[in-house]
Design a protein around this motif. Structure first.
Motif, PDB file in Angstrom:
ATOM      1  N   GLN A   8       0.843  -1.193   0.000  1.00  0.00           N
ATOM      2  CA  GLN A   8       0.000   0.000   0.000  1.00  0.00           C
ATOM      3  C   GLN A   8       0.882   1.248   0.000  1.00  0.00           C
ATOM      4  O   GLN A   8       1.478   1.614   1.006  1.00  0.00           O
ATOM      5  CB  GLN A   8      -0.924  -0.005   1.222  1.00  0.00           C
ATOM      6  CG  GLN A   8      -1.890   1.167   1.263  1.00  0.00           C
ATOM      7  CD  GLN A   8      -2.964   0.969   2.301  1.00  0.00           C
ATOM      8  OE1 GLN A   8      -4.063   0.556   1.991  1.00  0.00           O
ATOM      9  NE2 GLN A   8      -2.646   1.262   3.543  1.00  0.00           N
ATOM     10  N   THR A   9       0.973   1.902  -1.156  1.00  0.00           N
ATOM     11  CA  THR A   9       1.852   3.062  -1.304  1.00  0.00           C
ATOM     12  C   THR A   9       1.475   3.824  -2.570  1.00  0.00           C
ATOM     13  O   THR A   9       0.553   3.436  -3.291  1.00  0.00           O
ATOM     14  CB  THR A   9       3.328   2.613  -1.373  1.00  0.00           C
ATOM     15  OG1 THR A   9       4.162   3.771  -1.420  1.00  0.00           O
ATOM     16  CG2 THR A   9       3.574   1.767  -2.613  1.00  0.00           C
ATOM     17  N   ASP A  10       2.193   4.907  -2.860  1.00  0.00           N
ATOM     18  CA  ASP A  10       2.007   5.655  -4.107  1.00  0.00           C
ATOM     19  C   ASP A  10       2.843   5.005  -5.204  1.00  0.00           C
ATOM     20  O   ASP A  10       4.036   4.744  -5.019  1.00  0.00           O
ATOM     21  CB  ASP A  10       2.428   7.114  -3.933  1.00  0.00           C
ATOM     22  CG  ASP A  10       1.483   7.873  -3.012  1.00  0.00           C
ATOM     23  OD1 ASP A  10       0.329   7.419  -2.871  1.00  0.00           O
ATOM     24  OD2 ASP A  10       1.885   8.898  -2.437  1.00  0.00           O
ATOM     25  N   LYS A  67      -2.404   6.047  -6.133  1.00  0.00           N
ATOM     26  CA  LYS A  67      -2.255   5.537  -4.767  1.00  0.00           C
ATOM     27  C   LYS A  67      -2.907   4.162  -4.673  1.00  0.00           C
ATOM     28  O   LYS A  67      -4.092   4.002  -4.988  1.00  0.00           O
ATOM     29  CB  LYS A  67      -2.902   6.484  -3.760  1.00  0.00           C
ATOM     30  CG  LYS A  67      -2.688   6.070  -2.305  1.00  0.00           C
ATOM     31  CD  LYS A  67      -3.264   7.099  -1.360  1.00  0.00           C
ATOM     32  CE  LYS A  67      -3.007   6.727   0.093  1.00  0.00           C
ATOM     33  NZ  LYS A  67      -1.581   6.689   0.430  1.00  0.00           N
ATOM     34  N   LYS A  85      -4.531   1.420  -2.628  1.00  0.00           N
ATOM     35  CA  LYS A  85      -5.213   1.270  -1.342  1.00  0.00           C
ATOM     36  C   LYS A  85      -5.673  -0.173  -1.197  1.00  0.00           C
ATOM     37  O   LYS A  85      -6.341  -0.716  -2.075  1.00  0.00           O
ATOM     38  CB  LYS A  85      -6.413   2.214  -1.263  1.00  0.00           C
ATOM     39  CG  LYS A  85      -7.099   2.225   0.087  1.00  0.00           C
ATOM     40  CD  LYS A  85      -8.235   3.235   0.110  1.00  0.00           C
ATOM     41  CE  LYS A  85      -8.904   3.275   1.473  1.00  0.00           C
ATOM     42  NZ  LYS A  85     -10.024   4.259   1.505  1.00  0.00           N
ATOM     43  N   ILE A  86      -5.321  -0.800  -0.089  1.00  0.00           N
ATOM     44  CA  ILE A  86      -5.622  -2.215   0.126  1.00  0.00           C
ATOM     45  C   ILE A  86      -6.691  -2.352   1.207  1.00  0.00           C
ATOM     46  O   ILE A  86      -6.619  -1.711   2.259  1.00  0.00           O
ATOM     47  CB  ILE A  86      -4.355  -2.987   0.529  1.00  0.00           C
ATOM     48  CG1 ILE A  86      -3.331  -2.929  -0.608  1.00  0.00           C
ATOM     49  CG2 ILE A  86      -4.686  -4.434   0.875  1.00  0.00           C
ATOM     50  CD1 ILE A  86      -2.011  -3.563  -0.273  1.00  0.00           C
ATOM     51  N   GLU A  87      -7.679  -3.200   0.930  1.00  0.00           N
ATOM     52  CA  GLU A  87      -8.727  -3.516   1.894  1.00  0.00           C
ATOM     53  C   GLU A  87      -8.816  -5.029   2.046  1.00  0.00           C
ATOM     54  O   GLU A  87      -8.701  -5.764   1.067  1.00  0.00           O
ATOM     55  CB  GLU A  87     -10.079  -2.959   1.438  1.00  0.00           C
ATOM     56  CG  GLU A  87     -10.113  -1.442   1.340  1.00  0.00           C
ATOM     57  CD  GLU A  87     -11.422  -0.934   0.767  1.00  0.00           C
ATOM     58  OE1 GLU A  87     -12.249  -1.785   0.365  1.00  0.00           O
ATOM     59  OE2 GLU A  87     -11.618   0.291   0.714  1.00  0.00           O
ATOM     60  N   TYR A 102      -8.165  -5.486   7.181  1.00  0.00           N
ATOM     61  CA  TYR A 102      -7.666  -4.116   7.044  1.00  0.00           C
ATOM     62  C   TYR A 102      -8.686  -3.281   6.283  1.00  0.00           C
ATOM     63  O   TYR A 102      -9.214  -3.740   5.268  1.00  0.00           O
ATOM     64  CB  TYR A 102      -6.330  -4.099   6.299  1.00  0.00           C
ATOM     65  CG  TYR A 102      -5.647  -2.747   6.352  1.00  0.00           C
ATOM     66  CD1 TYR A 102      -4.842  -2.406   7.434  1.00  0.00           C
ATOM     67  CD2 TYR A 102      -5.842  -1.816   5.345  1.00  0.00           C
ATOM     68  CE1 TYR A 102      -4.231  -1.162   7.491  1.00  0.00           C
ATOM     69  CE2 TYR A 102      -5.236  -0.575   5.401  1.00  0.00           C
ATOM     70  CZ  TYR A 102      -4.431  -0.250   6.476  1.00  0.00           C
ATOM     71  OH  TYR A 102      -3.838   0.981   6.541  1.00  0.00           O
ATOM     72  N   PRO A 103      -9.009  -2.096   6.793  1.00  0.00           N
ATOM     73  CA  PRO A 103      -8.563  -1.481   8.041  1.00  0.00           C
ATOM     74  C   PRO A 103      -8.972  -2.320   9.263  1.00  0.00           C
ATOM     75  O   PRO A 103      -9.783  -3.226   9.145  1.00  0.00           O
ATOM     76  CB  PRO A 103      -9.265  -0.122   8.044  1.00  0.00           C
ATOM     77  CG  PRO A 103      -9.670   0.121   6.625  1.00  0.00           C
ATOM     78  CD  PRO A 103      -9.935  -1.215   6.044  1.00  0.00           C
TER      79      PRO A 103
END
Length: 440
Positions: free
Chosen positions: A174-176, A189, A191-193, A224-225
């Motif tokens: 999870q990063t740019d 970006k 984004k991990i869920e 996650y979150p």
């Protein structure tokens, strides 16, 4: 049409007529526009005469009759069309009527004489571009009269697409992420869920515990979150207190009951929820305890050496099926004087221990005219008699005794037996139960 009805005919000519000729018709009126003429038929008794009616308009030169009908697109082109280089492109639309259309590329009319072919099949209009190249990109439009539909064609050069594939994604990914080409760059970006997950050992899913035990299962939590945790009992939100409480940390949740009670039996549900979804897990607890005392005890019959009792099942079976009901100590209950102020009471062993070993007996005495019992002694399970000394009353008294065991809870409704005896000098009467409260 129905015979004898009125027929009106409207005719539009491309030129102004110089003369009019008609049969079985009247000119209704002159129109402001000389190109339009209206006729009305005279009712005729002969239907064939009306069918053979003729309207003639003479013009210079011979006029052309036109019927005006508006056309429109019933299927339009997509707003955008993307294709790789050297692939075939088919742009298709559909009109409401079979009409001729005109195709444009960046507002220039197409002739269909190059790699772009114009095809019309009834109301379907197609533009076929073979082996599309970068020069074919742009805006394409199809027009019919004042109606237009258009699309933007994007042609990707071979090798122009680049993909980044991440397998077995973890939270560390999870990063740019930035992609650069020459002096151009774009950033996205990642984004991990992760949907919540709940895990616990199989043996903790369903447990049977004795009364006043500790129950403290821990459930592993992931997602996650970080998920939010909620506990419920038998479908209702769990109410916590000093005896029942829950704990939540980053990777687990625990429910703790420090001293189990009969009312703690049930299904406990833990729910973990985050933006990616929700997961539940059921834990079952069954608290095993001694059954409650028999209910509604009644004396059915009293004989010289026995008493017959009746009772209803206990209000609680203690969490498991009843296998036996304890019986009272067996008759005969005997008493005899052993001195000026003493008496010896004896009894038989109960026929049933109710599923728990007998630990001993309790003996109590009361004035027959009073309601309160007073314990006067206890003996072990292997003894069936007791000598009561220092009796101060010369009255009629009730003597009672009850067996005790591990399942005994000292309830006044427990099975008991008693007899009535004159302390000094009279014969024993039949066993009886006083109507007052029992000490047992």
């Amino acid at each position: 049409m129905i015979h004898g009805s009125e027929l009106r005919i409207h005719v539009k000519t491309s030129r102004i007529p110089v003369g009019q000729a008609f049969e079985n018709h009247d000119v209704l009126q002159k129109r402001p526009n000389p190109l339009f003429h209206e006729f009305q038929s005279r009712p005729s008794p002969n239907p064939r005469e009306l069918q053979n009616s003729v309207v003639l308009l003479q013009t210079r030169p011979s006029p052309k009759c036109q019927i005006s009908q508006k056309s429109y697109f019933t299927k339009k082109l997509p707003s955008k069309y993307e294709v790789d280089e050297n692939k075939t492109v088919v742009l298709e639309c559909e009109t409401s009527h079979t009409v001729s259309t005109t195709w444009y590329h960046d507002k220039k009319e197409l002739s269909g004489m190059d790699n772009r072919e114009l095809v019309q099949e009834g109301r379907t209009q197609r533009l076929v571009i073979k082996k599309a190249s970068r020069k074919d990109k742009g805006t394409y439009a199809c027009a019919v009269k004042d109606q237009t539909t258009e699309t933007k064609l994007i042609v990707h050069a071979n090798g122009a697409k680049r993909k980044l594939v991440i397998k077995k994604v973890t939270l560390e990914d999870q990063t740019d992420i930035t992609c650069m080409a020459m002096n151009i760059k774009t950033t996205s970006k990642l984004k991990i869920e992760e949907v919540p997950s709940l895990k616990i050992d199989d043996e903790a899913i369903s447990q049977r515990l004795e009364l006043r035990s500790q129950w403290k299962p821990t459930v592993e939590v992931s997602g996650y979150p970080t998920p939010e945790i909620a506990w419920a009992k038998d479908g209702t939100k769990l109410v916590t207190d000093k005896r029942v409480t829950t704990f939540v940390d980053e990777k687990s949740t625990t429910i703790a009951i420090y001293s189990t009670d009969r009312k703690d039996s049930g299904t406990y549900t833990v729910t973990a929820t985050n933006i990616a979804g929700s997961t539940t897990l059921d834990l079952k607890l069954k608290v095993i305890a001694p059954p409650s005392p028999p209910n509604s005890i009644a004396v059915l019959n009293i004989a010289s050496k026995s008493v017959t009792l009746q009772w209803e099942p206990p209000l609680s079976n203690g969490g498991s099926e009843l296998t036996a009901v304890p019986s009272p100590p067996t008759a005969p209950l005997e008493m005899r004087s052993t001195g000026a102020n003493s008496v010896m009471v004896s009894w038989g062993v109960p026929e049933s221990d109710g599923g728990a070993p007998i630990e001993g007996y309790k003996i109590a005495v009361r004035d027959i005219k009073k309601t309160m019992w007073m314990e006067v002694g206890r003996v072990g399970a292997d003894i069936q008699k007791l000598t009561i000394k220092d009796l101060q009353c010369i009255k009629r008294c009730d003597f009672g005794r009850r067996r005790t065991s591990k399942t005994d809870d000292s309830s006044p409704r427990c099975v008991r037996d008693a007899c009535k005896q004159s302390i000094f000098g009279t014969e024993a009467t039949a066993p009886s139960f006083g109507r007052s409260r029992s000490p047992f």
